[in-house]
Each structure stands twice: as C-alpha cells, then as structure tokens.
Scaffold this motif. Structure first.
Motif, PDB file in Angstrom:
ATOM      1  N   LYS A 138       0.758  -1.255  -0.074  1.00  0.00           N
ATOM      2  CA  LYS A 138      -0.058  -0.181  -0.042  1.00  0.00           C
ATOM      3  C   LYS A 138       0.733   1.272  -0.007  1.00  0.00           C
ATOM      4  N   LYS A 139       2.101   1.114   0.736  1.00  0.00           N
ATOM      5  CA  LYS A 139       2.733   2.443   0.649  1.00  0.00           C
ATOM      6  C   LYS A 139       4.335   1.897   0.965  1.00  0.00           C
ATOM      7  N   ARG A 140       5.198   3.005   0.434  1.00  0.00           N
ATOM      8  CA  ARG A 140       6.722   2.665   0.729  1.00  0.00           C
ATOM      9  C   ARG A 140       7.044   4.061   0.858  1.00  0.00           C
ATOM     10  N   PHE A 141       7.719   4.131   1.875  1.00  0.00           N
ATOM     11  CA  PHE A 141       8.375   5.553   2.576  1.00  0.00           C
ATOM     12  C   PHE A 141       9.607   5.312   3.467  1.00  0.00           C
ATOM     13  N   ARG A 142      10.516   6.276   3.628  1.00  0.00           N
ATOM     14  CA  ARG A 142      11.710   6.251   4.362  1.00  0.00           C
ATOM     15  C   ARG A 142      11.257   6.942   5.884  1.00  0.00           C
ATOM     16  N   TYR A 143      12.005   6.473   6.798  1.00  0.00           N
ATOM     17  CA  TYR A 143      11.716   6.799   8.240  1.00  0.00           C
ATOM     18  C   TYR A 143      12.942   6.700   9.028  1.00  0.00           C
ATOM     19  N   GLY A 144      13.328   7.137  10.187  1.00  0.00           N
ATOM     20  CA  GLY A 144      14.337   6.905  10.866  1.00  0.00           C
ATOM     21  C   GLY A 144      14.038   7.105  12.455  1.00  0.00           C
ATOM     22  N   PRO A 145      14.972   6.982  13.145  1.00  0.00           N
ATOM     23  CA  PRO A 145      14.974   7.270  14.751  1.00  0.00           C
ATOM     24  C   PRO A 145      14.641   8.723  14.895  1.00  0.00           C
ATOM     25  N   ARG A 146      13.699   8.996  15.819  1.00  0.00           N
ATOM     26  CA  ARG A 146      13.384  10.488  16.039  1.00  0.00           C
ATOM     27  C   ARG A 146      14.534  11.383  16.319  1.00  0.00           C
ATOM     28  N   GLY A 147      14.626  12.463  15.441  1.00  0.00           N
ATOM     29  CA  GLY A 147      15.489  13.359  15.387  1.00  0.00           C
ATOM     30  C   GLY A 147      16.764  13.324  14.376  1.00  0.00           C
ATOM     31  N   GLU A 148      16.586  12.013  13.727  1.00  0.00           N
ATOM     32  CA  GLU A 148      17.705  11.644  12.837  1.00  0.00           C
ATOM     33  C   GLU A 148      17.120  11.637  11.204  1.00  0.00           C
ATOM     34  N   PRO A 149      18.043  11.666  10.288  1.00  0.00           N
ATOM     35  CA  PRO A 149      17.330  11.633   8.694  1.00  0.00           C
ATOM     36  C   PRO A 149      16.553  10.150   8.661  1.00  0.00           C
ATOM     37  N   ALA A 150      15.355  10.548   7.652  1.00  0.00           N
ATOM     38  CA  ALA A 150      14.720   9.287   7.365  1.00  0.00           C
ATOM     39  C   ALA A 150      15.761   8.478   6.384  1.00  0.00           C
ATOM     40  N   SER A 151      16.315   7.460   7.119  1.00  0.00           N
ATOM     41  CA  SER A 151      17.170   6.719   6.407  1.00  0.00           C
ATOM     42  C   SER A 151      16.858   5.306   5.751  1.00  0.00           C
ATOM     43  N   MET A 152      15.759   4.849   6.680  1.00  0.00           N
ATOM     44  CA  MET A 152      15.369   3.366   6.189  1.00  0.00           C
ATOM     45  C   MET A 152      14.066   3.212   5.603  1.00  0.00           C
ATOM     46  N   TRP A 153      14.157   2.336   4.485  1.00  0.00           N
ATOM     47  CA  TRP A 153      12.920   2.148   3.733  1.00  0.00           C
ATOM     48  C   TRP A 153      11.982   1.234   4.558  1.00  0.00           C
ATOM     49  N   HIS A 154      10.628   1.478   4.449  1.00  0.00           N
ATOM     50  CA  HIS A 154       9.559   0.935   5.054  1.00  0.00           C
ATOM     51  C   HIS A 154       8.355   0.550   4.095  1.00  0.00           C
ATOM     52  N   ALA A 155       8.012  -0.692   4.063  1.00  0.00           N
ATOM     53  CA  ALA A 155       6.786  -0.897   3.146  1.00  0.00           C
ATOM     54  C   ALA A 155       5.554  -1.392   4.223  1.00  0.00           C
ATOM     55  N   VAL A 156       4.359  -1.126   3.645  1.00  0.00           N
ATOM     56  CA  VAL A 156       3.123  -1.403   4.358  1.00  0.00           C
ATOM     57  C   VAL A 156       2.423  -2.214   3.424  1.00  0.00           C
ATOM     58  N   TYR A 157       2.071  -3.592   4.109  1.00  0.00           N
ATOM     59  CA  TYR A 157       1.178  -4.558   3.243  1.00  0.00           C
ATOM     60  C   TYR A 157      -0.014  -4.611   3.783  1.00  0.00           C
ATOM     61  N   GLU A 158      -1.084  -4.546   2.905  1.00  0.00           N
ATOM     62  CA  GLU A 158      -2.481  -4.972   3.488  1.00  0.00           C
ATOM     63  C   GLU A 158      -2.613  -6.386   2.722  1.00  0.00           C
ATOM     64  N   ALA A 159      -2.901  -7.268   3.641  1.00  0.00           N
ATOM     65  CA  ALA A 159      -3.265  -8.677   3.453  1.00  0.00           C
ATOM     66  C   ALA A 159      -4.694  -9.080   3.858  1.00  0.00           C
ATOM     67  N   LYS A 160      -5.376  -9.679   2.948  1.00  0.00           N
ATOM     68  CA  LYS A 160      -7.123 -10.062   3.246  1.00  0.00           C
ATOM     69  C   LYS A 160      -7.022 -11.521   3.374  1.00  0.00           C
ATOM     70  N   ALA A 161      -7.609 -11.920   4.395  1.00  0.00           N
ATOM     71  CA  ALA A 161      -7.822 -13.520   4.828  1.00  0.00           C
ATOM     72  C   ALA A 161      -8.892 -13.974   3.904  1.00  0.00           C
TER      73      ALA A 161
END
Length: 237
Positions: A214-237
């Motif tokens: 559903k979404k892919r974005f960068r984020y990181g620890p509070r106060g630090e650059p958004a360096s990590m890629w993060h993916a969000v998946y929606e899974a239907k049973a």
C-alpha cells in the motif's frame, strides 16, 4: 508524572496529554497518515502484535475498535537472540522486564486495551480467537523464523492484516526473485534484510488471499534523517 516518564526507556513517542510527551526512540505521529489505516474501526476486534509501549494499540482504540488486544513478551529472555549473544548476557539482562511504558501510558490515558503476554510463535486462534484487524509492525526482521510468525498471524486473521517492516530496495531484482539477506541478529538483533518481493511473497505464502503493497516510504529514529525504507502491506484473509 514527568519524573515517572523520565525513568522509562521509551521506544514509542506517545502524547499523554497536558503537554507530556514520552521521549520515544521512534516518533510515528508525523508519518501515521502514510500507513493508510482505516479511519474508523468501530465494532472490530483488533490485535496489535509486539505492542511495546502501545502507540498502535492506543491508536486503534482511539479509532473506535470494540476490543484491542496488545500482544507482547515479558522480558529480553524471550527475544530471538543468537546463541553466542545470549551467552554473553547476564541473568539480570535477560530478565529485563518489558511493558513498563505501556503500563504507565495505559493508566494515564484511561485505556481499556488488554495487554496480553504471548510470543508470536505461540499465537493461535485456540489461544486468543480471531480478529477483524491485525497489526504487525517492524517485528519480522527481528525473528529467526518470520515465515512461522506470518503463518500464525494468518491463522488468527478473519479480516485484514496490516504488516509493515523495513525493506532493502537494493535487493529487489527486475525479475522479481524474492531475495533475503541473512544478517544473523548480531546487528541490533536483526536477523534478515528483506527485499520487497521477498516480504510480499512470504505474506502471500502464509495463506493470505490478497496481498498488496500500500505504501513505501523512508523513516528513521526520532531526530535523525529518514534513512530506512519501510513498506506497508495489506493482506486479506
């Protein structure tokens, strides 16, 4: 109350009201809209896996869930630690309790979320029943057996699961081969580095009928650059 908050090592940044905000290692408040949560969860039974300080659990409650179960382990002893790392830890380090932040936030917020001790490897419908909405965020990379965890998540999901984790786009290939890099958990207790193809395939192979990134974005620890890629998946049973 400020003194009580200061004594805790917070993972989540939580707004406890009256200007009191916990100094969490991660602050999800600004990126919350990127996850695509349903605006309302009225009448739903919701499970938050590996809840830690409870940011997501309390958010689901705020969105009207009829019941929220916040799942977590009791101490560092239950973490998936490599044998050699575990051998270097003292009994006091292994028995370091989890959940102090959740308990304080739960009390301050007047929450009705139910905190339940259960390792994801022991998760089953016989133990906890089934849920309309299941959340699992930033857990799989810390597990020796993420496929087993996903299988258990599927077993308790009767509606939708939202699964998010760190991904490494450099591992994705044009031919879609589901590649994972073994890290061995010696670096910040991280066992695996997933490609997006691999994580999607693992969720699908756990038994979910429909899986969508559903979404892919960068984020990181509070106060630090958004360096990590993060993916969000929606899974239907």
């Amino acid at each position: 109350m400020a003194e009580a908050v200061a004594r805790i090592n917070w993972y989540h940044t939580l707004d406890l009201g009256e200007g009191l905000v916990t100094p969490g290692f991660y602050d999800h408040r600004g990126i919350l809209p990127l996850y695509g949560l349903p605006e309302r969860l009225d009448g739903m039974r919701v499970l938050d896996i590996a809840c830690f300080d409870g940011f997501w659990s309390f958010e689901f409650e705020r969105r009207g869930a009829a019941e929220v179960i916040a799942l977590d382990i009791r101490s560092a002893r239950e973490l998936d630690l490599p044998w050699r790392l575990r051998e270097t830890m003292t009994e006091a380090e292994l028995d370091r309790p989890f959940g102090e932040g959740f308990r304080l936030a739960h009390e301050v917020l007047g929450s009705a979320v139910k905190h339940t001790h259960c390792n994801v490897y022991d998760l089953s419908p016989e133990r906890l029943g089934r849920f309309d909405f299941v959340h699992c965020g930033d857990l799989l990379l810390h597990l020796r057996d993420p496929a087993r965890a996903l299988y258990n998540i599927r077993r308790v999901t009767r509606g939708t699961a939202m699964i998010s984790d760190c991904i490494y786009p450099d591992l994705d290939r044009l031919d879609g081969l589901p590649i994972m890099q073994y890290d061995g958990a010696f670096s910040e207790n991280i066992w695996w580095r997933f490609s997006a193809h691999a994580l999607s395939a693992m969720i699908r192979d756990a038994g979910f009928d429909h899986v969508a990134e559903k979404k892919r974005f960068r984020y990181g620890p509070r106060g630090e650059p958004a360096s990590m890629w993060h993916a969000v998946y929606e899974a239907k049973a």
